[in-house]
Design an enzyme around this catalytic site. Structure first.
Site, mmCIF file in Angstrom:
data_model
loop_
_atom_site.group_PDB
_atom_site.id
_atom_site.type_symbol
_atom_site.label_atom_id
_atom_site.label_comp_id
_atom_site.label_asym_id
_atom_site.label_seq_id
_atom_site.Cartn_x
_atom_site.Cartn_y
_atom_site.Cartn_z
ATOM 1 N N SER A 16 0.842 -1.248 0.026
ATOM 2 C CA SER A 16 -0.158 0.052 -0.097
ATOM 3 C C SER A 16 0.812 1.121 0.156
ATOM 4 O O SER A 16 0.316 2.507 -0.145
ATOM 5 C CB SER A 16 -0.954 -0.074 1.131
ATOM 6 O OG SER A 16 -0.141 0.081 2.320
ATOM 7 N N LYS A 42 -6.321 3.794 8.903
ATOM 8 C CA LYS A 42 -5.183 4.731 8.228
ATOM 9 C C LYS A 42 -5.913 6.327 8.444
ATOM 10 O O LYS A 42 -5.236 7.232 8.523
ATOM 11 C CB LYS A 42 -4.998 4.380 6.762
ATOM 12 C CG LYS A 42 -4.171 2.997 6.769
ATOM 13 C CD LYS A 42 -3.952 2.686 5.215
ATOM 14 C CE LYS A 42 -3.211 1.303 5.070
ATOM 15 N NZ LYS A 42 -2.922 0.990 3.572
#
Length: 830
Positions: free
Chosen positions: A701, A744
């Site tokens: 990611s 996140k």
């Protein structure tokens, strides 16, 4: 019963003369003392004695060297090797040493004959041996034998003969000796010396001076001995008739049975069997289990109580009768009350609370529904374990918990076979026994940390436990009978879902718990943590005045976590400081504010970077997911003179390194579009570094973040510092979806970054982010890397603003200056 020993060991007399009869008047008042153990010597009694103690040997030698008279007194305790005068009875017998034999080992064997009774008046010496002054006791003479005395003597003689018959030692000589005695005192001494009496009883008889009372006392003891001898003979007869030629152990057991029968006591074995039978009935166990229990109970009844296997069967039956086969707690199906309890115990966590209330609603409509199997996945300290306790309280059920962390033995789950020594049921059955009901809330803590080795895989053993289609007949290896687990509400907890084997994960309903933002932590601290620490540290509510700014400073400058454990520790630290001041007598406790917080907790341990954050060339802000929640990741890239190498550092995993290589390939394929020559990398080395190099990092990611840092470093265009990004990149620049968007997002919010670039396919994950968090963030969803660059860089790179092959030439610097970029941001390194 005889007063003499017919065949003695040969004694070598150390003198040449035979002992002469001693008159009462010839007995001296001062003679040596010989303490004897476990025996009381009477007058006219002839007895061999073994003498081994130094003092006793010297006393015997003194007696033999003189008139051969010695005073025999019994010790009160036979274990005393060096008795003092207080440890010796004062009444004893003056005896003559008839013979003495010295043995090779230094001991002395003597043959003594009682002469007269005496009582110790005083001890004269105790250095080498005891010399005592005695008071001679003259027994009164019986003046004429009355009818009563004659009857008493006849009774004693008859009872003595009966005892001899019961013992099987009848001899004409013994009977003749008994019949020849006409003196009551001598008859009493003779019978008493041959009865198996305790030392205290024998001494009591010795101390009775009058012959007739002494004979009466002997008669009482003789009657008791006769009854015991008769009972013993009866027991022996019964036992011999029943056992025939069986083992001696069986004979002793039958003796015990006969004794218990005569005393009216129930056989302990029979009593134990009946107790187990009663407990089995009360346990209301299923029919299949009833058969196994009856079978084992029958086996126990056929075994000797001391047999090794009998103990195993007893333990097994104890487990059978103590398990809650039919014991259930009644669910409290008041949904409003349950919601109130869950809200009282935990802040937020709405998704989990809704799931529990849904279960209660279905349970209210369907009483026979099976218990749900939930798995709470989230970072440490967010309240997974404590949430299980609240659920049990809301449902009105028992709560039990087992920790699976580090478990490697399959038998810990399914139990051991009963053939093994020390075998026990598995943790599941043990937990149910401790809970005392068959429908508790059962927490399986740290299910992601279960290991596997040569002893099996506990995760595989949990498949049957956590499968609603199978666990109604869960079979533990120890019990070897099915137990219904379908009513149990299983709740598993994990920090990561990935280590859980797929088959086990498929059986559980996974509910993810994210970390908390600063505002949520502030509310939780006010509502839960501070009141608890005030109680635990012995404070009162008005003793601690902690401002909101101080709490936020603790959150930002002293802890960095998704959960709340460290926050509670720091609050406890403040409470302890306050408690100490109060204990020292300070009347006015200072208010804890943001300004004086360092006096309580010391200097700040975490320095935030958002105060000095600015747009820089080659520095991109990424978002990462860790087992402990989301985190912000700063990726730096810088070009330098070289030969076209790509250097990746920061303890990166293979996947993350491949993301960097993919980002570099994407940039090279579009170099011309970005205003660089296709061969620019021939003379450049690119170094990509991820700080916090001591922490391992991996995952795809960070691809878009690496690409943004590379493009910025090679084009000289700064990256916006108020934008964070996440997403996987392909060679063609496509942005692929990632996981952990909620975590996140929380990390970005904690870092005070309010714009997030994310893959378009993750737009569906917005529903998992609470509305009050979503409103504070701006999400930019993208499909391609070009969109990322337009959002992340101060301007999109192209041939107009980036001269080919010269990303850091003066022309580019001048363009950056027109955009009011600080001089430090013109450099390609951070």
């Amino acid at each position: 019963m005889a007063d003499d020993i017919e065949k003695r060991d040969d004694f070598e007399d150390d003198t040449q003369h035979k002992p002469q009869p001693i008159n009462f008047d010839d007995i001296p008042d001062i003679i040596p003392l010989l303490p004897v153990r476990d025996v009381v010597i009477y007058s006219y009694m002839i007895l061999p004695l073994m003498v081994g103690r130094e003092k006793s040997i010297r006393a015997v030698e003194q007696a033999v060297s003189g008139n051969r008279l010695i005073f025999l007194a019994t010790q009160k305790s036979s274990s005393d090797e060096d008795p003092s005068p207080d440890d010796i009875y004062s009444t004893g017998t003056v005896a003559m040493v008839v013979k003495m034999l010295k043995l090779p080992d230094g001991r002395v064997k003597i043959l003594v004959q009682g002469v007269a009774k005496g009582r110790i008046v005083s001890y004269l010496s105790s250095a080498n041996y005891f010399m005592v002054q005695i008071d001679k006791i003259q027994e009164p003479t019986v003046e004429g034998i009355t009818i009563e005395i004659e009857a008493l003597m006849r009774t004693v003689k008859e009872n003595s003969e009966k005892i001899l018959q019961l013992r099987g030692i009848v001899s004409p000589d013994a009977v003749a000796i008994l019949d020849s005695i006409e003196d009551p005192g001598r008859l009493a001494d003779l019978v008493a010396s041959n009865l198996k009496l305790r030392v205290e009883e024998s001494q009591q008889i010795l101390e009775i001076i009058d012959p007739v009372p002494r004979l009466k006392k002997v008669n009482e003891l003789l009657s008791k001995e006769l009854e015991l001898s008769a009972m013993q003979a009866k027991i022996q007869t019964q036992a011999k008739e029943e056992m025939g030629k069986t083992h001696r152990e069986y004979f002793l057991r039958e003796q015990l049975k006969a004794i218990q029968s005569e005393l009216g006591e129930i056989d302990e074995k029979t009593k134990e069997i009946e107790e187990f039978r009663t407990k089995i009935v009360k346990a209301k166990i299923p029919s299949e289990v009833q058969k196994e229990a009856d079978k084992q109970l029958s086996r126990l009844g056929q075994m000797h109580p001391d047999a090794a296997e009998a103990s195993i069967i007893r333990t097994y039956l104890d487990w059978i009768v103590e398990l809650p086969w039919s014991k259930s707690t009644r669910d409290k199906l008041d949904i409003k009350r349950a919601k109130q309890i869950l809200d009282e115990d935990h802040y937020d966590l709405e998704k989990i609370k809704d799931r529990i209330l849904e279960y209660l609603g279905v349970r209210k409509l369907n009483k026979q529904m099976k218990g749900p199997i939930l798995c709470f996945v989230g970072p440490p300290g967010v309240g997974k374990t404590s949430l299980g306790k609240s659920i049990a309280r809301a449902l009105g059920r028992k709560f039990t918990r087992i920790s699976l962390g580090g478990l490697r033995d399959e038998a810990e789950i399914r139990g051991h076979r009963r053939t093994y020594i020390g075998a026990l049921p598995g943790r599941i059955i043990q937990g149910l026994k401790n809970a005392g009901s068959n429908n508790p809330v059962f927490m399986l803590d740290e299910i992601d940390k279960v290991g596997a080795d040569f002893r099996g895989d506990p995760s595989a053993a949990l498949l049957e436990v956590l499968d609603p289609e199978q666990n109604h007949a869960f079979s533990d290896h120890y019990l070897n009978v099915p137990f219904d687990l379908s009513k149990v509400m299983f709740i598993a907890t994990a920090n990561l879902a990935d280590p859980i084997i797929p088959a086990l994960k498929d059986r559980m309903e996974t509910i993810e718990l994210s970390g908390y933002i600063d505002e949520e932590k502030l509310k939780i601290a006010r509502q839960y943590l501070i009141p608890r620490q005030i109680r635990e540290n012995g404070l009162k509510a008005n003793d601690l005045d902690l401002t909101d700014e101080a709490i936020l400073n603790i959150i930002n400058f002293y802890t960095r976590e998704a959960g709340l454990r460290n926050l509670e520790r720091e609050i406890a630290n403040v409470c302890r400081k306050i408690a100490r001041k109060i204990a020292e007598g300070e009347k006015k406790v200072p208010r804890v504010t943001a300004k004086n917080l360092n006096k309580f907790l010391g200097v700040a341990r975490i320095l935030p970077d958002y105060d000095n954050r600015k747009d820089e060339v080659g520095v991109a802000t990424g978002l990462a997911w860790t087992p402990y929640g989301g985190d912000v990741l700063y990726i730096e890239a810088t070009p330098m003179e070289g030969k076209g190498n790509l250097l990746l550092t920061g303890q990166l995993g293979d996947v993350m390194k491949e993301s960097g290589q993919a980002a570099m390939s994407y940039f090279r394929s579009r170099a011309a579009k970005f205003g660089l020559s296709e061969n620019f990398y021939f003379s450049k080395d690119i170094h990509v570094h991820v700080p916090a190099g001591a922490i391992p990092k991996d995952g795809p990611s960070a691809g878009v973040t690496m690409a943004s840092a590379l493009v910025s470093a090679l084009t000289g265009i700064p990256v916006r510092a108020d934008v964070a990004m996440t997403g996987e990149i392909t060679l063609r620049g496509r942005v692929l979806p990632i996981g952990g968007l909620r975590e996140k997002s929380l990390a970005a919010l904690r870092a005070r970054i309010y714009t997030i670039i994310a893959p378009e396919q993750n737009q569906k994950d917005l529903d998992e982010i609470p509305k009050h968090i979503r409103r504070r963030l701006e999400f930019k969803f993208v499909k391609h890397m070009d969109e990322v660059l337009r959002l992340a860089l101060k301007e999109y790179p192209n041939a107009d603003n980036v001269p080919p092959g010269e990303p850091d030439n003066p022309k580019n610097k001048s363009k950056a200056k027109t955009k009011k970029t600080p001089a430090s941001e013109k450099e390609t390194g951070a």
